[in-house]
Design a protein around this motif. Structure first.
Motif, short mmCIF file in Angstrom:
data_model
loop_
_atom_site.label_atom_id
_atom_site.label_comp_id
_atom_site.label_asym_id
_atom_site.label_seq_id
_atom_site.Cartn_x
_atom_site.Cartn_y
_atom_site.Cartn_z
N GLN A 30 1.91 16.49 -3.82
CA GLN A 30 2.53 15.72 -4.88
C GLN A 30 1.93 16.07 -6.24
N LEU A 31 2.58 15.54 -7.29
CA LEU A 31 2.05 15.56 -8.64
C LEU A 31 1.71 14.12 -9.01
N THR A 32 0.54 13.90 -9.60
CA THR A 32 0.07 12.56 -9.93
C THR A 32 -0.23 12.48 -11.41
N ILE A 33 0.28 11.43 -12.05
CA ILE A 33 0.01 11.17 -13.46
C ILE A 33 -1.05 10.08 -13.55
N TRP A 34 -2.13 10.37 -14.28
CA TRP A 34 -3.26 9.46 -14.41
C TRP A 34 -3.35 8.94 -15.84
N LYS A 35 -3.68 7.66 -15.95
CA LYS A 35 -3.93 7.06 -17.26
C LYS A 35 -5.39 7.27 -17.62
N LYS A 44 0.46 15.88 -24.38
CA LYS A 44 0.29 16.02 -25.82
C LYS A 44 0.61 14.74 -26.58
N ASP A 45 1.43 13.87 -26.00
CA ASP A 45 1.88 12.66 -26.69
C ASP A 45 1.31 11.38 -26.10
N TYR A 46 0.83 11.42 -24.88
CA TYR A 46 0.27 10.23 -24.24
C TYR A 46 -1.17 10.53 -23.81
N LYS A 47 -1.95 9.49 -23.70
CA LYS A 47 -3.32 9.65 -23.20
C LYS A 47 -3.28 9.62 -21.68
N GLU A 48 -2.70 10.67 -21.14
CA GLU A 48 -2.50 10.78 -19.70
C GLU A 48 -2.78 12.21 -19.25
N PRO A 107 -8.56 6.38 -20.36
CA PRO A 107 -9.70 6.65 -19.47
C PRO A 107 -9.80 5.73 -18.25
N SER A 108 -8.80 4.86 -18.02
CA SER A 108 -8.89 3.95 -16.88
C SER A 108 -8.74 4.67 -15.55
N LEU A 109 -8.12 5.87 -15.56
CA LEU A 109 -7.90 6.68 -14.35
C LEU A 109 -7.10 5.92 -13.29
N THR A 110 -6.13 5.15 -13.75
CA THR A 110 -5.20 4.49 -12.85
C THR A 110 -3.95 5.36 -12.71
N LYS A 111 -3.33 5.29 -11.54
CA LYS A 111 -2.15 6.10 -11.29
C LYS A 111 -0.94 5.51 -12.01
N VAL A 112 -0.31 6.33 -12.82
CA VAL A 112 0.91 5.93 -13.50
C VAL A 112 2.13 6.20 -12.63
N SER A 113 2.16 7.35 -12.00
CA SER A 113 3.31 7.71 -11.16
C SER A 113 2.92 8.86 -10.24
N GLU A 114 3.66 8.99 -9.15
CA GLU A 114 3.52 10.11 -8.23
C GLU A 114 4.88 10.77 -8.06
N LEU A 115 4.91 12.08 -8.24
CA LEU A 115 6.14 12.85 -8.15
C LEU A 115 6.09 13.70 -6.89
N GLU A 156 0.81 -1.21 0.00
CA GLU A 156 0.00 0.00 0.00
C GLU A 156 0.85 1.27 0.00
N LEU A 157 2.11 1.15 0.43
CA LEU A 157 2.99 2.31 0.48
C LEU A 157 3.76 2.49 -0.81
N LEU A 158 3.66 1.54 -1.73
CA LEU A 158 4.40 1.64 -2.98
C LEU A 158 3.67 2.53 -3.96
N SER A 159 4.44 3.20 -4.82
CA SER A 159 3.84 4.02 -5.85
C SER A 159 3.33 3.13 -6.98
N PRO A 160 2.44 3.62 -7.83
CA PRO A 160 1.94 2.79 -8.93
C PRO A 160 3.02 2.31 -9.88
N SER A 161 4.04 3.16 -10.12
CA SER A 161 5.12 2.73 -11.00
C SER A 161 5.92 1.59 -10.39
N GLN A 162 6.14 1.65 -9.05
CA GLN A 162 6.87 0.57 -8.38
C GLN A 162 6.06 -0.71 -8.37
N LYS A 163 4.73 -0.63 -8.18
CA LYS A 163 3.89 -1.83 -8.23
C LYS A 163 3.93 -2.46 -9.62
N GLU A 164 3.84 -1.63 -10.65
CA GLU A 164 3.87 -2.15 -12.01
C GLU A 164 5.22 -2.77 -12.32
N PHE A 165 6.29 -2.14 -11.81
CA PHE A 165 7.63 -2.68 -12.04
C PHE A 165 7.79 -4.04 -11.36
#
Length: 525
Positions: A446-451, A431-435, A453-461, A122-131
């Protein structure tokens, strides 16, 4: 007479050369007697399954089996003390022995180590979970969370039709020995590419103090001054400064071509500046209170003030004020024109989001909005139109709302919404990704990147120590700059495009340009 017998026995014992008449037999004699008993037991009929019992067995221990027949584990009453060989299947015995060939020891070791010493998921970021998921698929051939360590019963598939010998068919529990998992996420740096100081930046949620031009110049409002930072050369120049110490700049916005900059002041004025010459071109008053939001639509500049009114300014003519929109009861803190210039979105501190038509006439105060959305429970400042779908608008609410909502402005419905768990300060589409990227206040800043239309978290900065109030995007769309109340500007290269994708885009643009040239030449002929 007895005493003479005792003396004779004592003398015979003391004489070492005489044979011993009493006492236990010698070892080699006992060994011969044991072999003779074994040979005699072998000559017994094979119908007898019970071995010979020793006649001299002790009566006090009747349960002790005899060893006279040479068997160390004799059977007694048809029962064996040594258990028989364990059956191969669980149904054949009272305990289960798993199939070692189907046991994944590496997987079990990884799960044990992960449960004991791993991080909390639960403490991991979405990018770390995906990795972690991609790495587990590459190492184990599948997702470890959906696999079992021990396979209890795996039925082999049936042989193909017409196959003669089923025993020679080879089966495998894994469909593909080589993992075909692909990394679906790109590498997003978790640290800013550059950090700039922004002293005296006003910590006000309702202002818009940051904008990036197509000429790669970043305009930042610091108190009563406006500074320009050239992203290519790194030069910093002060464009202007207000005369009174009590005044400050509340909004800044570049024209589409990037050669003019519009400013909104705390005194209710709208100024137009030529950045190349470094001088003010026009001063357009009219608002009763401060101007906190600005938006361009070609040569039309729209400004929103604390009074709740929106003014349209035609910067080409002397009488610049050409229209007024009254749809808010409190300060207008968000203002954005759609990419096609057909709709204007305005968000206010009254928790209302209005969509206005592009009918700009003289004093359009009687014009009513096309849609009025009241689903937000806090101030609506963050607004962003989708670049590839002009009728799609994203809006974010303040502390009491914390939601990002997506509106279909063709039908007037809310397509989707997501709870961000924190104050939404700004929104930007890639402009280049559907995010979509959003900046937030309490509690993580923080800054959060969302995918989409799934609205899943891609990364948190993360990195800001106070709420991230403003954001702007570079002309190429690869870098996002964030301005926080901690008086810092941070540049995040979160939308970098791969070289292959860049080449494809360049080829498409070149092909479009060549087709345009051919069409123009054909028209001329």
């Amino acid at each position: 007479m007895s005493q003479f017998n005792f003396e004779n026995e004592l003398n015979s014992v003391l004489r070492m050369d005489a044979p011993m008449s009493k006492g236990p037999s010698i070892r080699w004699q006992r060994k011969e007697e044991c072999n003779a008993s074994v040979n005699s037991s072998l000559n017994i009929s094979t119908a007898s399954k019970t071995p010979m019992k020793n006649v001299n067995r002790s009566v006090n221990n009747p349960k002790t089996p005899s060893t006279g027949s040479g068997s160390k584990t004799p059977k007694s009453q048809g029962k064996s003390k040594t258990p028989a060989k364990a059956p191969k299947t669980p149904s054949g015995g009272d305990r289960f022995i798993p199939n070692r060939n189907a046991t994944q020891f590496d997987l079990g070791h990884f799960k044990i180590m992960n449960d004991g010493k791993g991080d909390n998921p639960e403490l991991l970021s979405p990018s770390q979970k995906e990795f972690q998921k991609v790495m587990s698929e590459n190492l184990n051939g599948a997702d470890i969370m959906s696999n079992k360590i021990i396979s209890y019963k795996n039925k082999a598939p049936s042989a193909p039709e017409g196959y003669q010998n089923n025993l020679r068919v080879l089966y495998s529990s894994c469909k593909s020995p080589v993992s075909t998992a692909k990394k679906t996420t790109r590498n997003i740096p978790q640290f800013p590419e550059r950090i700039l100081d922004a002293p005296d930046i006003v910590d006000d949620y309702y202002l818009n103090l940051l904008d990036w031009s197509v000429t790669n110049q970043l305009a930042v409002c610091l108190g009563g001054s406006v500074y320009l930072w050239n992203a290519e050369s790194g030069d910093i120049n002060q464009l202007m400064q207000v005369e009174s110490q009590e005044d400050y700049i509340g909004a800044v916005s570049w024209v589409k071509e990037g050669n003019y900059l519009a400013l909104g002041t705390s005194s209710g004025e709208v100024q137009l500046w030529d950045v190349t010459a470094g001088k003010r071109l026009r001063n357009m008053p009219g608002h009763a209170s401060r101007v906190g939001s600005l938006a361009w639509n070609s040569y039309i500049l729209s400004s929103g003030s604390r009074s709740g009114s929106i003014h349209h300014h035609d910067v080409r003519v002397a009488n610049h004020h050409i229209g007024t929109l009254n749809g808010h009861t409190q300060e207008v803190c968000g203002l954005q024109w759609s990419p096609d210039g057909r709709h204007l979105a305005s968000g206010g501190n009254d928790n209302v989001l209005n969509i206005w038509p592009a009918h700009i006439g003289s004093l359009v105060s009687e014009t009513s909005p096309i849609y009025t959305f009241t689903q937000h429970q806090a101030a609506v400042k963050a607004l962003a139109w989708c670049p590839w779908q002009p009728n799609l608008l994203a809006s974010g609410g303040g502390t009491a709302d914390r939601h990002i909502r997506f509106w279909n402005c063709s039908t007037g419905t809310c397509a989707q919404s997501v709870d961000t768990k924190s104050q939404v300060c700004a929104l930007l589409w890639s402009k280049d990704y559907k995010e979509l990227i959003s900046s937030h206040g309490f509690a993580l800043n923080q800054l959060t990147i969302w995918k989409y239309p799934s609205l899943t978290k891609v990364s948190e900065l993360t990195g800001h120590t106070a709420r991230v109030l403003h954001m702007a995007m570079s002309p190429d769309g690869s870098t996002v700059v964030s301005a926080g109340a901690d008086e810092t500007l941070r540049l995040w290269k979160c939308f970098a495009v791969d070289d292959d994708k860049k080449k494809k885009q360049q080829q498409k643009s070149s092909s479009k340009d060549s087709s345009r040239v051919l069409s123009m030449t054909s028209k001329i002929r």
